[in-house]
Design a protein around this motif. Structure first.
Motif, PDB file in Angstrom:
ATOM      1  N   GLU A 194       0.820  -1.195   0.000  1.00 26.00           N
ATOM      2  CA  GLU A 194       0.000   0.000   0.000  1.00 26.00           C
ATOM      3  C   GLU A 194       0.867   1.263   0.000  1.00 26.00           C
ATOM      4  N   ILE A 195       0.237   2.373  -0.243  1.00 28.02           N
ATOM      5  CA  ILE A 195       0.953   3.655  -0.347  1.00 28.02           C
ATOM      6  C   ILE A 195       0.303   4.661   0.595  1.00 28.02           C
ATOM      7  N   PRO A 196       0.446   4.446   1.899  1.00 22.37           N
ATOM      8  CA  PRO A 196      -0.303   5.269   2.863  1.00 22.37           C
ATOM      9  C   PRO A 196       0.050   6.741   2.835  1.00 22.37           C
ATOM     10  N   PHE A 197       1.317   7.078   2.567  1.00 24.50           N
ATOM     11  CA  PHE A 197       1.710   8.484   2.619  1.00 24.50           C
ATOM     12  C   PHE A 197       1.293   9.232   1.353  1.00 24.50           C
ATOM     13  N   VAL A 198       1.227   8.529   0.239  1.00 27.17           N
ATOM     14  CA  VAL A 198       0.657   9.137  -0.964  1.00 27.17           C
ATOM     15  C   VAL A 198      -0.813   9.462  -0.719  1.00 27.17           C
ATOM     16  N   LEU A 199      -1.525   8.528  -0.111  1.00 25.70           N
ATOM     17  CA  LEU A 199      -2.951   8.728   0.138  1.00 25.70           C
ATOM     18  C   LEU A 199      -3.205   9.812   1.167  1.00 25.70           C
ATOM     19  N   GLY A 200      -2.301   9.934   2.159  1.00 25.96           N
ATOM     20  CA  GLY A 200      -2.527  10.870   3.244  1.00 25.96           C
ATOM     21  C   GLY A 200      -1.891  12.229   3.071  1.00 25.96           C
ATOM     22  N   ASN A 201      -1.059  12.394   2.033  1.00 26.02           N
ATOM     23  CA  ASN A 201      -0.362  13.677   1.884  1.00 26.02           C
ATOM     24  C   ASN A 201      -0.295  14.092   0.419  1.00 26.02           C
ATOM     25  N   SER A 202      -1.431  14.022  -0.245  1.00 25.39           N
ATOM     26  CA  SER A 202      -1.525  14.440  -1.648  1.00 25.39           C
ATOM     27  C   SER A 202      -2.748  15.326  -1.830  1.00 25.39           C
ATOM     28  N   HIS A 203      -2.734  16.074  -2.913  1.00 28.88           N
ATOM     29  CA  HIS A 203      -3.894  16.875  -3.291  1.00 28.88           C
ATOM     30  C   HIS A 203      -3.910  16.940  -4.808  1.00 28.88           C
ATOM     31  N   VAL A 204      -4.892  17.626  -5.367  1.00 32.87           N
ATOM     32  CA  VAL A 204      -4.896  17.859  -6.809  1.00 32.87           C
ATOM     33  C   VAL A 204      -4.478  19.302  -7.043  1.00 32.87           C
ATOM     34  N   SER A 205      -3.887  19.558  -8.179  1.00 27.35           N
ATOM     35  CA  SER A 205      -3.255  20.857  -8.427  1.00 27.35           C
ATOM     36  C   SER A 205      -4.241  22.017  -8.402  1.00 27.35           C
ATOM     37  N   THR A 206      -5.519  21.733  -8.631  1.00 33.46           N
ATOM     38  CA  THR A 206      -6.518  22.803  -8.662  1.00 33.46           C
ATOM     39  C   THR A 206      -7.209  23.008  -7.325  1.00 33.46           C
ATOM     40  N   SER A 207      -6.821  22.238  -6.312  1.00 33.89           N
ATOM     41  CA  SER A 207      -7.487  22.314  -5.013  1.00 33.89           C
ATOM     42  C   SER A 207      -6.531  21.897  -3.912  1.00 33.89           C
ATOM     43  N   LEU A 208      -6.739  22.429  -2.718  1.00 35.19           N
ATOM     44  CA  LEU A 208      -5.939  22.044  -1.561  1.00 35.19           C
ATOM     45  C   LEU A 208      -6.584  20.903  -0.780  1.00 35.19           C
ATOM     46  N   MET A 209      -7.729  20.402  -1.254  1.00 33.38           N
ATOM     47  CA  MET A 209      -8.405  19.317  -0.550  1.00 33.38           C
ATOM     48  C   MET A 209      -7.586  18.038  -0.668  1.00 33.38           C
ATOM     49  N   THR A 210      -7.394  17.355   0.453  1.00 29.89           N
ATOM     50  CA  THR A 210      -6.552  16.155   0.480  1.00 29.89           C
ATOM     51  C   THR A 210      -7.302  14.905   0.903  1.00 29.89           C
ATOM     52  N   ASP A 211      -8.621  14.993   1.155  1.00 29.05           N
ATOM     53  CA  ASP A 211      -9.341  13.794   1.571  1.00 29.05           C
ATOM     54  C   ASP A 211      -9.441  12.823   0.400  1.00 29.05           C
ATOM     55  N   ARG A 212      -9.549  11.556   0.703  1.00 27.54           N
ATOM     56  CA  ARG A 212      -9.485  10.518  -0.325  1.00 27.54           C
ATOM     57  C   ARG A 212     -10.626  10.593  -1.319  1.00 27.54           C
ATOM     58  N   SER A 213     -11.807  10.928  -0.844  1.00 28.46           N
ATOM     59  CA  SER A 213     -12.949  11.009  -1.748  1.00 28.46           C
ATOM     60  C   SER A 213     -12.744  12.084  -2.811  1.00 28.46           C
ATOM     61  N   SER A 214     -12.243  13.255  -2.397  1.00 20.99           N
ATOM     62  CA  SER A 214     -11.991  14.337  -3.353  1.00 20.99           C
ATOM     63  C   SER A 214     -10.886  13.962  -4.336  1.00 20.99           C
ATOM     64  N   LEU A 215      -9.836  13.318  -3.826  1.00 17.83           N
ATOM     65  CA  LEU A 215      -8.755  12.876  -4.707  1.00 17.83           C
ATOM     66  C   LEU A 215      -9.281  11.889  -5.743  1.00 17.83           C
ATOM     67  N   ARG A 216     -10.063  10.949  -5.266  1.00 14.56           N
ATOM     68  CA  ARG A 216     -10.579   9.913  -6.160  1.00 14.56           C
ATOM     69  C   ARG A 216     -11.456  10.507  -7.256  1.00 14.56           C
ATOM     70  N   GLN A 217     -12.365  11.377  -6.877  1.00 17.86           N
ATOM     71  CA  GLN A 217     -13.247  11.990  -7.860  1.00 17.86           C
ATOM     72  C   GLN A 217     -12.466  12.822  -8.871  1.00 17.86           C
ATOM     73  N   SER A 218     -11.465  13.545  -8.391  1.00 16.08           N
ATOM     74  CA  SER A 218     -10.672  14.389  -9.288  1.00 16.08           C
ATOM     75  C   SER A 218      -9.871  13.544 -10.271  1.00 16.08           C
TER      76      SER A 218
END
Length: 325
Positions: free
Chosen positions: A251-275
């Protein structure tokens, strides 16, 4: 001043490829000093090729595991030995160029150590980008270097070996996870969150445009599928401490817990997944995407859609666009 580079690089390349280990070790130390010299003129592509040919065979002749690992780290860390990003990317471009050119000539007994070398350079590249707080311009330069003609992830360059693309895909998220690792239990401050959509963009380009079904399936199974599946997990967003990492397998826990998308500062998994799913849909819709790849990307997108009320309008619009194709 142009002659300065020409007069230094070729002899240094010869010393790097020496059969004498002491000579090679001294040449590596001089290499770092030479490249980090702020007054050094930019090397031509030919000069960098000559230099990297010497470095390649310097690594070729390292014949003990500990020596190989140490040398791989030393060479990769040269990317970070200078504050001049142009120099770092110049050196990185030379690395990928020689790897692509020489890959098919690496024998089975030496392949493992070149796998290690690639891991180290992928890792150091991420640290270089993180040092700049994931500067958008530098991330673009990095991505372009991966997907340009001769780059290791170029989708339509027959000179790039498929097995090289596979290995880069296999280690990419793992090495990003290492770079983003931090010990929450020790009170360490996390590194700046990585723009995940930007960093996986080269693989989406490869998925969209590769003519190889094998390459498509390998990149899907190594990068996109595990990433989306991991983001589907509903557990805590907080990365575990380093002491707990050994229980997480691949697994990649730190990628999941410390990432965002370039157009938003949201880092929760649901937002990352949708983006990321929207990013998949977007690249599938591009004109340059191969028709067979487009169908597979649309299928992946549709299967993985969430019934999220907040994104319902966007999803409905995307479905209508898909149904019309």
């Amino acid at each position: 001043m142009a002659s300065t580079s020409a007069s230094i690089a070729p002899p240094l390349g010869k010393y790097l490829a020496s059969t004498d280990k002491k000579t090679r070790d001294n040449a590596v130390k001089k290499l770092a000093a030479f490249l980090s010299n702020p007054g050094r003129p930019r090397m031509s592509s030919l000069e960098m090729d000559k230099l990297w040919k010497g470095i390649f065979y310097c690594f070729w002749m390292s014949d003990k595991p500990l020596v190989q690992q140490s040398l791989a780290s030393e060479l990769a860390n040269i990317l970070l030995d200078t504050d001049n990003n142009d120099t770092s990317f110049e050196f990185l471009e030379g690395f990928w160029s020689i790897i692509v050119r020489e890959w098919d000539g690496i024998d089975r007994l030496r392949m493992d150590k070149y796998y290690i070398l690639i891991r180290r350079f992928v890792n150091a590249s991420f640290r270089l980008l993180m040092r700049s707080d994931w500067n958008a311009g530098l991330c673009k330069v990095y991505n372009d270097g991966l997907t340009v003609k001769g780059g290791p992830l170029c989708p339509d360059d027959n000179r790039v070996p498929s097995s090289l693309k596979y290995h880069v895909a296999d280690v990419y998220l793992q090495e990003l996870d290492k770079v983003l690792a931090w010990d929450s239990g020790a009170g360490d401050e996390p590194p700046p969150p990585a723009p995940l959509d930007t960093l996986i963009a080269p693989f989406l380009i490869l998925l969209a445009r590769t003519p190889s079904n094998h390459t498509f399936e390998r990149v899907m199974s190594a990068v996109l599928e595990p990433l989306i599946q991991s983001l589907t997990h509903t557990g805590s967003d907080e990365p575990p401490s380093k002491k707990r990492r050994r229980f997480l397998g691949d697994e990649i826990p730190f990628v999941l817990g410390n990432s965002h998308v370039s157009t938003s500062l949201m880092t929760d998994r649901s937002s990352l997944r949708q983006s990321l799913l929207k990013q998949v849909f977007s690249i599938a819709s591009e004109q340059e995407t191969r028709d067979s790849n487009r169908r597979k990307l649309y299928k992946f997108w549709k299967i993985n859609l969430d019934d999220d009320d907040d994104d319902g309008d966007d999803d409905d619009g995307a479905r209508r666009k898909l149904d019309s194709n």
